[in-house]
Design an enzyme around this catalytic site. Structure first.
Site, PDB file in Angstrom:
ATOM      1  N   SER A 134      26.751  77.569  14.700  1.00 15.61           N
ATOM      2  CA  SER A 134      28.027  76.935  14.352  1.00 15.61           C
ATOM      3  C   SER A 134      29.049  77.266  15.422  1.00 15.61           C
ATOM      4  CB  SER A 134      28.523  77.468  13.001  1.00 15.61           C
ATOM      5  OG  SER A 134      29.885  77.130  12.782  1.00 15.61           O
TER       6      SER A 134
ATOM      7  N   TYR B 237      30.997  84.977   8.048  1.00 12.22           N
ATOM      8  CA  TYR B 237      30.234  83.782   8.416  1.00 12.22           C
ATOM      9  C   TYR B 237      30.161  83.653   9.933  1.00 12.22           C
ATOM     10  CZ  TYR B 237      28.974  78.871   9.000  1.00 12.22           C
ATOM     11  OH  TYR B 237      28.362  77.709   9.392  1.00 12.22           O
TER      12      TYR B 237
END
Length: 256
Positions: A151, A164
């Site tokens: 990501s 995250y």
């Protein structure tokens, strides 16, 4: 079925984790449409069975394998099923992931553990399970690919997404390190970092402020689709085997 776009996929045997929805589902559909045999790994058996049936109805080959990447015995059982059905694989897409943002001060150890176990340790379990297959395929002169779906949070800082982002930074770093080990053995390793993408990933957020913030981003700009990422993965794994697109960042045009 139209295999013309990616004819090189026809000889491949692939594993896609997180295949029940989003980028995993789109990638599995596209690989199968290209002629690859695709093992669908995820926790939601009904979703997998429906996807396998849809792929088969379209003339593709798919195997639904219920598996939880956070559970080693579950991964071991999935590997046995894939090998017993189709033998070794030569294409692995590590896509299973979960995004659970909250302020670090909230101390949500449950969320931290789930993200680390899924996004990082889960990916490692899959690498451990199939790396020998990839090395063997490459030794036979065939294309062999490991694709890790990371990501932009690996390098772009978002408040309340610290854990995250840390798991995705670790996955991108792992990909780089694995290239030093697997690259000399002709196995390609790619890290793909999508920006804002329309998937179910945000559906697990239990913080209403952060859910609203994410919804606002989708309203502010046209997001990437799961199909966009699937196309990028398919393109990456169908290059000549001496070409490794090692690190790809894909953003919506309006995302800075």
């Amino acid at each position: 079925m139209n295999h013309a776009a990616y004819p090189a996929l026809a000889a491949r045997t692939a594993v896609v984790t997180g295949a029940a929805s989003g980028m995993g589902e789109a990638t599995a559909r596209l690989l199968a449409a290209g002629g690859a045999r695709v093992a669908l790994l995820a926790r939601r058996a009904e979703r997998l069975d429906a996807l396998a049936a849809a792929i088969t109805a379209d003339g593709g080959r798919a195997l639904a394998v219920t598996a939880d990447v956070t559970d080693q015995s579950s991964v071991d059982a999935a590997v046995r099923t894939v090998h017993d059905t189709w033998g070794p694989v030569d294409l692995v897409v590590n896509n299973a992931g979960v995004m659970l943002p909250n302020p670090l001060a909230d101390g949500r150890i449950d969320e931290w553990t789930r993200m680390i176990d899924t996004n990082l340790t889960g990916a490692l379990r899959i690498v451990r399970a199939f790396s020998a297959d990839l090395v063997a395929a490459a030794a036979e002169g065939r294309a062999a690919d490991l694709v890790n779906v990371s990501s932009i949070a690996s390098h772009v800082l978002f408040p309340d997404y610290a854990v995250y982002g840390a798991t995705k930074a670790a996955l991108t770093q792992l990909s780089a390190a694995l290239r030093t080990e697997l690259g000399p053995r002709d196995v390609r390793v790619a890290a793909i970092e999508p920006g804002l993408t329309d998937t179910e990933l945000g559906g697990h957020i239990d913080n209403p402020v952060l859910r609203e913030q994410l919804d606002g981003m989708f309203e502010a700009m046209p997001a990437l689709t799961a199909q966009d990422i699937a196309e990028l993965i398919a393109f990456t794994v169908t290059r000549p085997r001496h070409v490794n697109l090692r690190h790809l960042v894909a953003l919506p045009t309006r995302q800075a």
